[in-house]
Design a protein around this motif. Structure first.
Motif, short mmCIF file in Angstrom:
data_model
loop_
_atom_site.label_atom_id
_atom_site.label_comp_id
_atom_site.label_asym_id
_atom_site.label_seq_id
_atom_site.Cartn_x
_atom_site.Cartn_y
_atom_site.Cartn_z
N LEU B 26 -13.34 0.40 5.86
CA LEU B 26 -12.84 -0.91 5.42
C LEU B 26 -11.41 -0.78 4.89
O LEU B 26 -10.53 -1.55 5.25
CB LEU B 26 -13.75 -1.47 4.33
N ALA B 27 -11.19 0.25 4.07
CA ALA B 27 -9.88 0.40 3.44
C ALA B 27 -8.80 0.74 4.45
O ALA B 27 -7.63 0.49 4.22
CB ALA B 27 -9.93 1.47 2.36
N SER B 28 -9.18 1.30 5.59
CA SER B 28 -8.14 1.62 6.56
C SER B 28 -7.98 0.55 7.62
O SER B 28 -6.97 0.53 8.32
CB SER B 28 -8.41 3.00 7.19
N VAL B 29 -8.97 -0.36 7.75
CA VAL B 29 -8.86 -1.40 8.77
C VAL B 29 -8.37 -2.72 8.17
O VAL B 29 -7.49 -3.38 8.72
CB VAL B 29 -10.21 -1.60 9.49
N LEU B 30 -8.94 -3.08 7.01
CA LEU B 30 -8.62 -4.38 6.40
C LEU B 30 -7.13 -4.64 6.21
O LEU B 30 -6.63 -5.69 6.62
CB LEU B 30 -9.36 -4.53 5.07
N PRO B 31 -6.37 -3.71 5.59
CA PRO B 31 -4.94 -4.00 5.38
C PRO B 31 -4.21 -4.28 6.68
O PRO B 31 -3.37 -5.19 6.75
CB PRO B 31 -4.42 -2.73 4.72
N ALA B 61 -5.26 -0.04 -1.14
CA ALA B 61 -6.63 0.16 -0.66
C ALA B 61 -7.00 1.63 -0.74
O ALA B 61 -8.09 1.99 -1.20
CB ALA B 61 -6.75 -0.34 0.78
N ALA B 62 -6.07 2.51 -0.30
CA ALA B 62 -6.34 3.95 -0.35
C ALA B 62 -6.55 4.39 -1.79
O ALA B 62 -7.49 5.12 -2.11
CB ALA B 62 -5.18 4.73 0.27
N GLY B 63 -5.68 3.87 -2.68
CA GLY B 63 -5.80 4.21 -4.09
C GLY B 63 -7.13 3.75 -4.66
O GLY B 63 -7.79 4.47 -5.41
N PHE B 64 -7.58 2.54 -4.24
CA PHE B 64 -8.84 2.01 -4.76
C PHE B 64 -10.01 2.89 -4.34
O PHE B 64 -10.84 3.26 -5.16
CB PHE B 64 -9.03 0.56 -4.23
N LEU B 75 -7.16 8.72 -7.19
CA LEU B 75 -6.21 7.64 -6.93
C LEU B 75 -4.85 8.23 -6.52
O LEU B 75 -4.29 7.89 -5.49
CB LEU B 75 -6.07 6.79 -8.18
N LYS B 76 -4.35 9.17 -7.35
CA LYS B 76 -3.04 9.76 -7.05
C LYS B 76 -3.07 10.50 -5.72
O LYS B 76 -2.15 10.39 -4.91
CB LYS B 76 -2.63 10.72 -8.17
N ASP B 77 -4.13 11.27 -5.51
CA ASP B 77 -4.30 12.01 -4.25
C ASP B 77 -4.22 11.08 -3.05
O ASP B 77 -3.46 11.30 -2.12
CB ASP B 77 -5.66 12.69 -4.23
N ALA B 78 -5.04 10.00 -3.11
CA ALA B 78 -5.17 9.11 -1.96
C ALA B 78 -3.83 8.43 -1.65
O ALA B 78 -3.42 8.34 -0.49
CB ALA B 78 -6.25 8.08 -2.23
N VAL B 79 -3.14 7.95 -2.70
CA VAL B 79 -1.86 7.27 -2.49
C VAL B 79 -0.85 8.25 -1.87
O VAL B 79 -0.15 7.93 -0.90
CB VAL B 79 -1.32 6.68 -3.81
N LEU B 80 -0.82 9.45 -2.42
CA LEU B 80 0.15 10.44 -1.92
C LEU B 80 -0.15 10.79 -0.45
O LEU B 80 0.77 10.89 0.37
CB LEU B 80 0.10 11.71 -2.78
#
Lengths: 262, 357
Positions: B26-31, B61-64, B75-80
């Motif tokens: 969801l987080a990679s398709v929705l945006p 979305a990635a951060g969430f 959160l930091k990992d995903a955003v980076l």
């Protein structure tokens, strides 16, 4: 190269003092290393053992800012005399370093033959020299099927024995070893100690070690080095290994060999 | 005796369940869907939709998802991770589009005759069936080889001086080398042009090579210095302790250990000069005929050929310029590929013997 048994030599250091820049790190060391004897140099870190060892085959002078007074005699000939080339000194007095340092771009076989190639000498029977050297360093059985593999494919202990074999291929009269077992497991250490024992039949060995048991196991005589704070290091006690460990004359030696400091 | 087990198909650290994968999908398709919808409805420019709507939304979305799974650290990992992947893809797209556009535009000019023939009797309007870049390929190779023969040994020698000697004035040499590596190529061309006028030498391939030399030398010297610096001093000491004179320790132990770095130095040096145009326009007579003598007469290189045809406005001549650009790219790829294969041989040997055991 001839196959005659290499002749061991007597090495003696007379009044050796060493400086790095303006700082004196060793003062008036007098030691004699008789032929076919194993001498252990012991003492706490930073007392100048390794530095002293490097003066014995002119590796010391490669360090920028190095200074030296005194003389080192190999069978009575001063190795620091102006007409003596450091290259000849190092051919006769081999050295094994603390960290295994095989040449990474060469195979096991090429590493053994590298000394001859680097010092510009030839051998009639390279295969035989490779086998003899590896056997003397007791690593032949482990590597005989993979002589053309890269030297770095060996384990740490094997690499160190390869480096010993590389020095032996030069047929040195004296072998200097700078804590050769400090990075090795007990099995490799034991094998290197056995090697040292066999080597003393054909050469003179000087070994720096931090391991008291090792010094007692392998050496005939022992020199204890010590440096007080901010003063140059020197030899506190020198004698047969049995005497230095069992009936030391100096109380500081007694404390050190019994683990009370250092 | 311990038992031999078969390797598990799924590693413990990469196990996934439907429950853990669903929010990821969801987080990679929705945006992307949202950005596309907004972009279409509001009739936004593609780049605006991508950078203003998609990137922040996707990072959020990635951060969430990262936060839900692993907390603050996640959160930091995903955003980076998202930022890294997104921008490296942007750069990839950019570079690939350069390659693709050169390939597409240059393809129409490509033919065996374009690679082999020279450019005599070709005018800007001549059909693409006649003439080619054969003379420019040869000219490029001749000039580049001349420069390399001079710059690589000298550059390595400088690197040796900077790493192996105890000389006092190394700092000055290093500073000058670094300053020279930023030398604008046109200045180098003008410098050689001035000398040519002063001494009275005619333009030829050699003067072109001379103008490229100050550009290649510092690049080779700096990269070679770095690679020699990486060789552990243990190896040099080991060689000297075996009774090696300094020069043998260098040639037989240090240089082989730095081989791949030295080849990188050569490649970067080549890359620096092979596409140079300005210094050559000043110092060679870019001609149309084949000239195998770099010491006299006019000589053309691919960059000067491209420059010459691009500046006339006809479509056939522009096609020729694109074709020459494609040939230049292929030539560089060929040289780099060959050099990489040369450096790889040693490590391949190690691997194959290991496998054979």
């Amino acid at each position: 190269m001839t196959n005659s048994t290499p002749s061991a030599s007597t090495l003696s250091a007379e009044d050796i003092s060493v400086w790095f820049g303006e700082r004196q790190v060793l003062s008036n060391v007098n030691l004699v290393f008789p032929a076919n004897q194993v001498t252990a140099l012991i003492g706490p870190s930073g007392c100048g053992k390794s530095t002293f060892l490097r003066t014995l085959n002119r590796m010391h002078e490669l360090i920028p800012g190095a200074g030296l007074a005194g003389s080192v005699l190999l069978d009575g000939v001063d190795i620091y005399a102006p007409e003596v080339s450091p290259v000849d000194v190092r051919i006769n007095i081999g050295m094994v370093f603390q960290k295994p340092n095989p040449f990474p771009t060469m195979s096991i076989r090429e590493n053994i033959l590298s000394g001859l190639k680097l010092s510009g000498r030839k051998t009639a029977n390279a295969d035989e020299l490779v086998e003899t050297s590896l056997r003397r360093a007791s690593i032949w059985n482990e590597v005989k099927d993979r002589l053309n593999d890269q030297a770095l494919s060996l384990s740490g202990g094997q690499q160190q024995r390869l480096c010993i074999a590389r020095s032996l291929a030069m047929d040195p009269k004296v072998l200097l070893m700078d804590e050769p077992c400090s990075a090795l497991d007990p099995g490799s250490t034991r094998r290197i100690e056995e090697t040292i024992e066999e080597l003393s039949e054909s050469m003179t060995v000087v070994i720096v070690t931090h391991n008291m048991q090792q010094a007692q196991r392998v050496s005939h005589q022992t020199a204890f080095f010590l440096a007080d704070e901010n003063t140059p290091g020197g030899v506190v006690e020198f004698g047969s290994t049995e005497q230095v460990f069992n009936t030391p004359v100096d109380p500081r030696t007694n404390d050190y060999v019994n683990g009370h400091f250092g | 005796m311990s038992q031999t087990l078969s390797r598990p198909k799924v590693q413990p650290w990469s196990q996934s369940s439907v429950a853990s994968v669903r929010p990821l999908i969801l987080a990679s398709v929705l945006p992307a869907v949202f950005a596309a919808l907004v972009g279409l409805l509001a009739n936004l420019d593609f780049s605006v939709a991508l950078l203003v709507i998609f990137v922040p939304l996707q990072a959020l979305a990635a951060g969430f998802v990262g936060f839900k799974t692993y907390g603050k650290r996640g959160l930091k990992d995903a955003v980076l991770i998202f930022v890294t992947i997104f921008f490296s893809m942007m750069v990839m797209v950019l570079l690939t589009s350069v390659l693709v556009s050169v390939a597409v535009a240059g393809f129409s000019a490509m033919s065996p005759q374009f690679l082999s023939q020279n450019n005599v009797y070709v005018s800007p309007t001549t059909s693409l069936e006649y003439g080619g870049v054969g003379h420019a390929i040869l000219g490029t190779l001749l000039i580049v080889i001349l420069t390399t023969i001079a710059a690589v040994p000298l550059g390595i020698a400088m690197a040796v001086f900077l790493t192996q000697s105890n000389a006092k004035h190394k700092g000055i040499v290093r500073t000058v080398t670094q300053a020279l590596s930023g030398l604008p190529s046109v200045v180098s061309g003008l410098f050689i042009l001035a000398i040519m006028g002063f001494v009275g030498i005619e333009r030829s391939g050699l003067t072109g090579a001379l103008a490229l030399f100050p550009l290649m030398l510092p690049t080779v010297a700096r990269v070679a210095e770095e690679s020699l610096r990486l060789v552990p001093s243990d190896l040099r000491l080991a060689a000297l302790a075996l009774g090696a004179p300094n020069y043998k320790a260098f040639f037989q132990v240090i240089l082989p250990a730095a081989k791949s770095g030295i080849i990188t130095a050569l490649l970067l040096g080549l890359a620096r000069i092979i596409g140079e145009t300005a210094p050559l326009i000043l110092t060679i007579n870019a001609n149309n005929s084949t000239n195998l003598n770099p010491f006299a007469e006019g000589i053309a290189t691919l960059p000067t050929y491209i420059y010459g045809f691009l500046s006339s406005g006809y479509s056939t001549s522009q096609a020729r310029a694109w074709g020459a650009a494609l040939v230049l790219l292929l030539l560089v790829a060929l040289l780099f590929g060959a050099a990489r294969i040369m450096t790889r041989q040693k490590s391949l040997k190690t691997k194959s013997t290991k496998k054979a055991k």
